[in-house]
Write an enzyme that holds these catalytic residues in place. Structure first.
Site, mmCIF file in Angstrom:
data_model
loop_
_atom_site.group_PDB
_atom_site.id
_atom_site.type_symbol
_atom_site.label_atom_id
_atom_site.label_comp_id
_atom_site.label_asym_id
_atom_site.label_seq_id
_atom_site.Cartn_x
_atom_site.Cartn_y
_atom_site.Cartn_z
ATOM 1 N NE ARG A 95 -4.316 -0.480 2.331
ATOM 2 C CZ ARG A 95 -5.195 -1.472 2.407
ATOM 3 N NH1 ARG A 95 -4.803 -2.711 2.500
ATOM 4 N NH2 ARG A 95 -6.481 -1.208 2.378
ATOM 5 N NE ARG A 173 -11.424 1.428 4.682
ATOM 6 C CZ ARG A 173 -12.490 0.670 4.470
ATOM 7 N NH1 ARG A 173 -13.663 0.974 5.017
ATOM 8 N NH2 ARG A 173 -12.397 -0.394 3.713
HETATM 9 P P1 AP5 Z 1 -8.472 -3.880 4.144
HETATM 10 O O1 AP5 Z 1 -9.281 -4.866 4.845
HETATM 11 O O2 AP5 Z 1 -7.475 -4.323 3.136
HETATM 12 O O3 AP5 Z 1 -9.505 -2.837 3.515
HETATM 13 P P2 AP5 Z 1 -9.622 -2.173 2.083
HETATM 14 O O4 AP5 Z 1 -8.456 -2.174 1.181
HETATM 15 O O5 AP5 Z 1 -10.125 -0.828 2.430
HETATM 16 O O6 AP5 Z 1 -10.530 -3.159 1.364
HETATM 17 P P3 AP5 Z 1 -11.922 -3.682 1.735
HETATM 18 O O7 AP5 Z 1 -11.813 -4.972 2.491
HETATM 19 O O8 AP5 Z 1 -12.780 -2.629 2.401
HETATM 20 O O9 AP5 Z 1 -12.538 -3.854 0.301
HETATM 21 P P4 AP5 Z 1 -12.181 -4.839 -0.903
HETATM 22 O O10 AP5 Z 1 -11.552 -4.093 -2.022
HETATM 23 O O11 AP5 Z 1 -11.488 -6.081 -0.418
HETATM 24 O O12 AP5 Z 1 -13.649 -5.144 -1.373
HETATM 25 P P5 AP5 Z 1 -14.604 -6.376 -0.987
HETATM 26 O O13 AP5 Z 1 -14.345 -7.502 -1.911
HETATM 27 O O14 AP5 Z 1 -14.580 -6.624 0.486
HETATM 28 O O15 AP5 Z 1 -7.693 -2.936 5.166
HETATM 29 C C1 AP5 Z 1 -8.320 -2.405 6.299
HETATM 30 C C2 AP5 Z 1 -7.312 -1.593 7.108
HETATM 31 O O16 AP5 Z 1 -6.213 -2.419 7.515
HETATM 32 C C3 AP5 Z 1 -6.657 -0.427 6.374
HETATM 33 O O17 AP5 Z 1 -7.471 0.740 6.385
HETATM 34 C C4 AP5 Z 1 -5.372 -0.250 7.199
HETATM 35 O O18 AP5 Z 1 -5.639 0.401 8.412
HETATM 36 C C5 AP5 Z 1 -4.978 -1.694 7.501
HETATM 37 N N1 AP5 Z 1 -4.102 -2.291 6.470
HETATM 38 C C6 AP5 Z 1 -4.377 -3.354 5.675
HETATM 39 N N2 AP5 Z 1 -3.351 -3.609 4.851
HETATM 40 C C7 AP5 Z 1 -2.392 -2.685 5.135
HETATM 41 C C8 AP5 Z 1 -1.105 -2.427 4.597
HETATM 42 N N3 AP5 Z 1 -0.610 -3.154 3.582
HETATM 43 N N4 AP5 Z 1 -0.403 -1.397 5.120
HETATM 44 C C9 AP5 Z 1 -0.889 -0.650 6.132
HETATM 45 N N5 AP5 Z 1 -2.114 -0.830 6.680
HETATM 46 C C10 AP5 Z 1 -2.858 -1.853 6.179
HETATM 47 O O19 AP5 Z 1 -16.015 -5.723 -1.405
HETATM 48 C C11 AP5 Z 1 -16.566 -4.644 -0.671
HETATM 49 C C12 AP5 Z 1 -18.101 -4.801 -0.660
HETATM 50 O O20 AP5 Z 1 -18.593 -4.723 -1.999
HETATM 51 C C13 AP5 Z 1 -18.559 -6.166 -0.112
HETATM 52 O O21 AP5 Z 1 -19.763 -5.975 0.580
HETATM 53 C C14 AP5 Z 1 -18.792 -7.013 -1.386
HETATM 54 O O22 AP5 Z 1 -19.776 -8.001 -1.199
HETATM 55 C C15 AP5 Z 1 -19.255 -5.944 -2.377
HETATM 56 N N6 AP5 Z 1 -18.834 -6.216 -3.756
HETATM 57 C C16 AP5 Z 1 -17.639 -6.716 -4.173
HETATM 58 N N7 AP5 Z 1 -17.604 -6.792 -5.519
HETATM 59 C C17 AP5 Z 1 -18.806 -6.292 -5.951
HETATM 60 C C18 AP5 Z 1 -19.371 -6.081 -7.251
HETATM 61 N N8 AP5 Z 1 -18.685 -6.376 -8.364
HETATM 62 N N9 AP5 Z 1 -20.603 -5.537 -7.314
HETATM 63 C C19 AP5 Z 1 -21.304 -5.206 -6.186
HETATM 64 N N10 AP5 Z 1 -20.818 -5.388 -4.940
HETATM 65 C C20 AP5 Z 1 -19.573 -5.924 -4.824
#
Ligand code: AP5
Length: 218
Positions: A95, A173
Site C-alpha cells: 500500500r 480510507r
Molecule cells: P483492508 O481490509 O485491506 O480494507 P480495504 O483495502 O479498504 O478493502 P476492503 O476490504 O474494504 O474492500 P475490498 O476491495 O477487499 O472489497 P470487498 O471484496 O470486500 O484494510 C483495512 C485496514 O487495515 C486499512 O485501512 C489499514 O488500516 C490496515 N491495512 C491493511 N493492509 C495494510 C497495509 N498493507 N499497510 C498498512 N495498513 C494496512 O467488497 C466490498 C463490498 O462490496 C462487499 O460488501 C462485497 O460483497 C461488495 N462487492 C464486491 N464486488 C462487488 C461487485 N462487483 N458488485 C457489487 N458489490 C460488490
C-alpha cells in the site's frame, strides 16, 4: 506480463484497488481457482486486533481511523506469511512505495491486478457491507443480503458493520488510498506486469475480466 504460465500454484499475484473495489471478493475466487493461498493484510490485522495481541493493540487505532498501519509492522507480517510459499494472492499489500520495494526485494511477481472503481460506487458498496462476527463471512445488504436479517446464513452468527465502514472513515480510507497507494499503479506499470480491471460491473463480470488477465488471453 511475461509468458510464464500463471495457471499454477507457483503463481505470485497481487491485487490493488481502492477500499471496497472488490479485492477480497475477487482474490477469494482466484485463490480457489488456482489453489493459491489468499493472504489479506486487512484480515490478518483485524484478527490480531480481535485477539488483542501486542500487534493488534498497536494496529487497532490505525484501523479504526482508516489510516495505514506502519510499514515495518505490515512488512514483517507479510515476510512471515510468504516464507516457504511458491505462490500466493496478496490482497491489501503493498500500500506504500516502501512496502512495494520490500516485496520486490523478496519475490518476483507474475501479475498485478488493479481493480478500478468510482468513489460513489465504493461508498455505496462499503456502506452496505456486513460481516459475520463468528465465521467472518461477508454480506452486502444490496448485493448479497442474509436470509435472516442480522444473522449469518452459514453459522447463525451476529452480523456487524466494520467500524471502518462508517461514512467518515470510508472517506479517510479513500484519501489515504489516493495519496499513498494509488501511485503504486505507476510503479507496476513500469515493470510491465500490471493489468487494469474495471470493477464497476457485477461480481461475475469482474471475475471474467480477472480470469482473462490471469490467463493472459484478452
Ligand atoms: P483492508 O481490509 O485491506 O480494507 P480495504 O483495502 O479498504 O478493502 P476492503 O476490504 O474494504 O474492500 P475490498 O476491495 O477487499 O472489497 P470487498 O471484496 O470486500 O484494510 C483495512 C485496514 O487495515 C486499512 O485501512 C489499514 O488500516 C490496515 N491495512 C491493511 N493492509 C495494510 C497495509 N498493507 N499497510 C498498512 N495498513 C494496512 O467488497 C466490498 C463490498 O462490496 C462487499 O460488501 C462485497 O460483497 C461488495 N462487492 C464486491 N464486488 C462487488 C461487485 N462487483 N458488485 C457489487 N458489490 C460488490
Amino acid at each position: 506480463m511475461g509468458q510464464k504460465d500463471v495457471n499454477s500454484n507457483a503463481c505470485k499475484i497481487i491485487i490493488l484497488g481502492p477500499p471496497g473495489a472488490g479485492k477480497g471478493t475477487q482474490a477469494e475466487f482466484i485463490a480457489q481457482r488456482l489453489g493459491l493461498p489468499h493472504i489479506a493484510t486487512g484480515d490478518i490485522l483485524r484478527d490480531e486486533v480481535k485477539r488483542k495481541t501486542k500487534l493488534g493493540q498497536k494496529a487497532k487505532e490505525y484501523l479504526e481511523r482508516g489510516l495505514l498501519v506502519p510499514d515495518d509492522l505490515v512488512i514483517a507480517i507479510v515476510k512471515e506469511r510468504l516464507a516457504g510459499k511458491d505462490g500466493f494472492i496478496l490482497d491489501g499489500f503493498p500500500r506504500t512505495r516502501e512496502q512495494a520495494q520490500a516485496l520486490e526485494d523478496l519475490v518476483n511477481l507474475d501479475l498485478v491486478l488493479n481493480i478500478k472503481l468510482s468513489a460513489a460506487e465504493l461508498i455505496r458498496r462499503l456502506s452496505a457491507r456486513r460481516v459475520c462476527a463468528d465465521c467472518g463471512r461477508n454480506y452486502n445488504l444490496l448485493l448479497r443480503p442474509p436470509k435472516q436479517e442480522g444473522r449469518c446464513d452459514l453459522c447463525g452468527g451476529r452480523l456487524f458493520q466494520r467500524p471502518d465502514d462508517q461514512p467518515e472513515v470510508i472517506k479517510q480510507r479513500y484519501e489515504v488510498y489516493e495519496q499513498q497507494s494509488a501511485p503504486l499503479v505507476q510503479f507496476y506499470k513500469e515493470r510491465s506486469i500490471l493489468r487494469e480491471i474495471d470493477g464497476e460491473g457485477a461480481v461475475e463480470e469482474v471475475l471474467q475480466d480477472v480470469l482473462k488477465a490471469v490467463n493472459n488471453n484478452d
